[in-house]
Design a protein around this motif. Structure first.
Motif, PDB file in Angstrom:
ATOM      1  N   ASN A   1       3.824   9.638 -11.344  1.00  8.88           N
ATOM      2  CA  ASN A   1       2.446   9.360 -10.934  1.00  8.88           C
ATOM      3  C   ASN A   1       1.614   8.867 -12.110  1.00  8.88           C
ATOM      4  O   ASN A   1       0.801   7.954 -11.957  1.00  8.88           O
TER       5      ASN A   1
ATOM      6  N   SER B   1       0.801  -1.219   0.000  1.00 10.17           N
ATOM      7  CA  SER B   1       0.000   0.000   0.000  1.00 10.17           C
ATOM      8  C   SER B   1       0.839   1.277   0.000  1.00 10.17           C
ATOM      9  O   SER B   1       0.332   2.348  -0.293  1.00 10.17           O
TER      10      SER B   1
ATOM     11  N   HIS C   1      -1.672   3.523  -1.223  1.00  7.91           N
ATOM     12  CA  HIS C   1      -2.050   4.517  -0.219  1.00  7.91           C
ATOM     13  C   HIS C   1      -1.080   5.697  -0.205  1.00  7.91           C
ATOM     14  O   HIS C   1      -1.480   6.841  -0.053  1.00  7.91           O
TER      15      HIS C   1
ATOM     16  N   ALA D   1      -0.660   5.375 -12.735  1.00  6.98           N
ATOM     17  CA  ALA D   1      -2.071   5.768 -12.642  1.00  6.98           C
ATOM     18  C   ALA D   1      -3.014   4.581 -12.471  1.00  6.98           C
ATOM     19  O   ALA D   1      -3.965   4.648 -11.694  1.00  6.98           O
ATOM     20  N   GLY D   2      -2.748   3.499 -13.158  1.00  9.54           N
ATOM     21  CA  GLY D   2      -3.616   2.329 -13.066  1.00  9.54           C
ATOM     22  C   GLY D   2      -3.582   1.638 -11.722  1.00  9.54           C
ATOM     23  O   GLY D   2      -4.476   0.863 -11.383  1.00  9.54           O
ATOM     24  N   MET D   3      -2.540   1.927 -10.934  1.00 12.40           N
ATOM     25  CA  MET D   3      -2.385   1.293  -9.622  1.00 12.40           C
ATOM     26  C   MET D   3      -2.700   2.240  -8.468  1.00 12.40           C
ATOM     27  O   MET D   3      -2.807   1.803  -7.327  1.00 12.40           O
ATOM     28  N   MET D   4      -2.805   3.530  -8.748  1.00 15.36           N
ATOM     29  CA  MET D   4      -2.913   4.507  -7.677  1.00 15.36           C
ATOM     30  C   MET D   4      -4.153   4.329  -6.806  1.00 15.36           C
ATOM     31  O   MET D   4      -4.153   4.738  -5.648  1.00 15.36           O
ATOM     32  N   GLY D   5      -5.171   3.687  -7.316  1.00 16.68           N
ATOM     33  CA  GLY D   5      -6.349   3.416  -6.509  1.00 16.68           C
ATOM     34  C   GLY D   5      -6.066   2.444  -5.374  1.00 16.68           C
ATOM     35  O   GLY D   5      -6.782   2.426  -4.372  1.00 16.68           O
ATOM     36  N   GLU D   6      -5.003   1.655  -5.532  1.00 17.99           N
ATOM     37  CA  GLU D   6      -4.633   0.666  -4.517  1.00 17.99           C
ATOM     38  C   GLU D   6      -3.423   1.088  -3.683  1.00 17.99           C
ATOM     39  O   GLU D   6      -3.158   0.493  -2.650  1.00 17.99           O
TER      40      GLU D   6
END
Length: 82
Positions: free
Chosen positions: A55, A31, A66, A59-64
């Motif tokens: 960043n 995280s 923290h 971008a495709g991973m930023m939702g996961e």
């Protein structure tokens, strides 16, 4: 959650990075990461623009993810100390 390897591969691929260092600082839960990147794509760009590129690459991973700490975003010449 993303792994260190997935973050490293995303940065290498999107930024055509010559060197990438990724450390999971969340106790291996995926995280929080600390990254350093060396890429020719950073040439002529201000630090904020370089951070935006990092960043964007994730971008495709930023939702996961923290927390992302960008410890270095250097050009090859900067990394070589020139």
């Amino acid at each position: 959650m993303p792994t260190v390897q997935q973050v490293e591969e995303a940065l290498r691929s999107a930024l055509e990075a010559e060197d990438v260092s990724v450390v999971d600082i969340s106790g291996d839960c995926g995280s929080s990461f600390e990254v350093s990147v060396v890429s020719k794509q950073f040439e002529g760009k201000a630090l904020l623009a370089r951070h935006r590129l990092v960043n964007g690459a994730l971008a495709g991973m930023m939702g996961e993810i923290h927390a992302l700490s960008i410890k270095g975003a250097k050009t090859p010449a900067q990394a070589a100390g020139q």
